[in-house]
Design an enzyme around this catalytic site. Structure first.
Site, PDB file in Angstrom:
ATOM      1  N   SER A 118       0.983  -1.073  -0.140  1.00 24.32           N
ATOM      2  CA  SER A 118       0.511  -0.460   0.267  1.00 24.32           C
ATOM      3  C   SER A 118       0.999   0.733   0.211  1.00 24.32           C
ATOM      4  O   SER A 118       2.041   1.450   0.690  1.00 24.32           O
ATOM      5  CB  SER A 118      -0.908  -0.356   1.509  1.00 24.32           C
ATOM      6  OG  SER A 118      -1.620   1.125   1.181  1.00 24.32           O
TER       7      SER A 118
ATOM      8  N   TYR B  61      -2.035  -0.397  10.351  1.00 29.88           N
ATOM      9  CA  TYR B  61      -2.021  -0.535   8.708  1.00 29.88           C
ATOM     10  C   TYR B  61      -0.689  -0.088   8.876  1.00 29.88           C
ATOM     11  O   TYR B  61      -0.019  -0.720   7.386  1.00 29.88           O
ATOM     12  CB  TYR B  61      -3.190   0.236   8.546  1.00 29.88           C
ATOM     13  CG  TYR B  61      -3.323  -0.625   6.921  1.00 29.88           C
ATOM     14  CD1 TYR B  61      -3.824  -1.688   6.007  1.00 29.88           C
ATOM     15  CD2 TYR B  61      -2.916   0.591   5.434  1.00 29.88           C
ATOM     16  CE1 TYR B  61      -4.002  -1.834   5.297  1.00 29.88           C
ATOM     17  CE2 TYR B  61      -3.055   0.240   4.257  1.00 29.88           C
ATOM     18  CZ  TYR B  61      -3.837  -1.095   4.143  1.00 29.88           C
ATOM     19  OH  TYR B  61      -4.318  -1.294   2.761  1.00 29.88           O
TER      20      TYR B  61
END
Length: 269
Positions: A130, A143
């Site tokens: 990501s 995250y």
């Protein structure tokens, strides 16, 4: 002979878009899901039951593909979970779950497929990370940390397996219009929390970014292009220009300047 592709998290979102696109391009695709029966009528490729948190289920799914196809050419580690919240108020067990799914899960799957790729003297592993993994984002710190950990692990493994004819690459997407927001863990917004106002505002912004995100088919086309590349790069970034450019800014701007830019973006004081 069609190349055999194995995609984790293939029942929806980016994973499904990639699987559908590669199937249309003539690849033999197998996807995985914890509950594949719920998606049978909505998939163009075979879905196998698998949980990246369960080594036995991984071995069974990988063995089934190899038994049927006698090879496994491409692994796309896409399965993952979202998690939001102030780090201070995120329960330890939820932090561990996120790291187990987003970091240990892909490692488990790579361990399961690498012996077959080594025997073939060829293979490609693509790990979906990501753009959030390039920076510590407020209220997405856990995250970001999981995706950063997977990114670095891939960089190391890439050098380890190259001698066996196996290539690895990281692909970092920005915000895409998927159902990840509905499935992610949100630390509760406590009335007594000193983070309540800022966290609530940031959470709303995050959900809006996903809802207004890019079409997952863009990721599918990017993955297809990487598969067609003879010598894939270490890392790729896919998404809106400003999100990709934010990674460049992080590299060139002084740390406090970049931090202030992020805080202004999220309207944090």
């Amino acid at each position: 002979m069609s190349k055999v592709v194995f995609i984790t998290g293939g029942s929806s979102g980016i994973g499904k878009a990639i699987g559908d696109f590669l199937t249309e391009k003539g690849y033999k695709v197998y996807g995985t899901s914890r509950n594949p029966d719920n998606y049978v009528s909505n998939s163009k490729f075979t879905l196998l039951k698998m949980d990246v948190g369960n080594s036995s289920s991984i071995e069974e799914a990988v063995s089934e593909v190899i038994k049927k196809e006698e090879r496994l050419d491409i692994l796309i580690n896409n399965a993952g979970v979202g998690i939001t919240g102030p780090v201070e108020e995120t329960p330890d067990n939820e932090i561990l779950k996120a790291f187990d799914t987003n970091v240990l899960g892909p490692i488990r799957v790579m361990k399961a497929v690498l012996p077959q790729m080594r025997a073939q003297k060829s293979g490609l592993v693509i790990n979906i990370t990501s753009i959030a993994g390039y920076m510590g984002l407020p209220y997405r710190g856990i995250y970001s940390a999981t995706k950063s950990a997977l990114e670095i692990t891939t960089e190391a493994m890439r050098m380890e397996v190259l001698q066996f004819g196996i290539e690895m690459a990281n692909v970092a997407p920005g915000d895409f219009a998927t159902n990840i927001a509905a499935g992610r863990y949100h630390a509760p917004q406590l009335d007594s929390s000193p983070y309540k106002k800022a966290y609530g505002h940031t959470l709303n912004m995050m959900n809006e970014h996903v809802d207004q995100g890019e079409d997952p088919s863009q990721m599918a086309r990017a993955i297809y292009k990487i598969i067609q590349t003879r010598k894939p790069k270490v890392r790729y970034r896919v998404g809106a220009f400003l999100q990709k450019f934010s990674v460049v800014l992080r590299r060139v701007l002084p740390g406090r300047v970049y931090e202030r830019m992020l805080m202004n973006h999220y309207k944090l004081k």
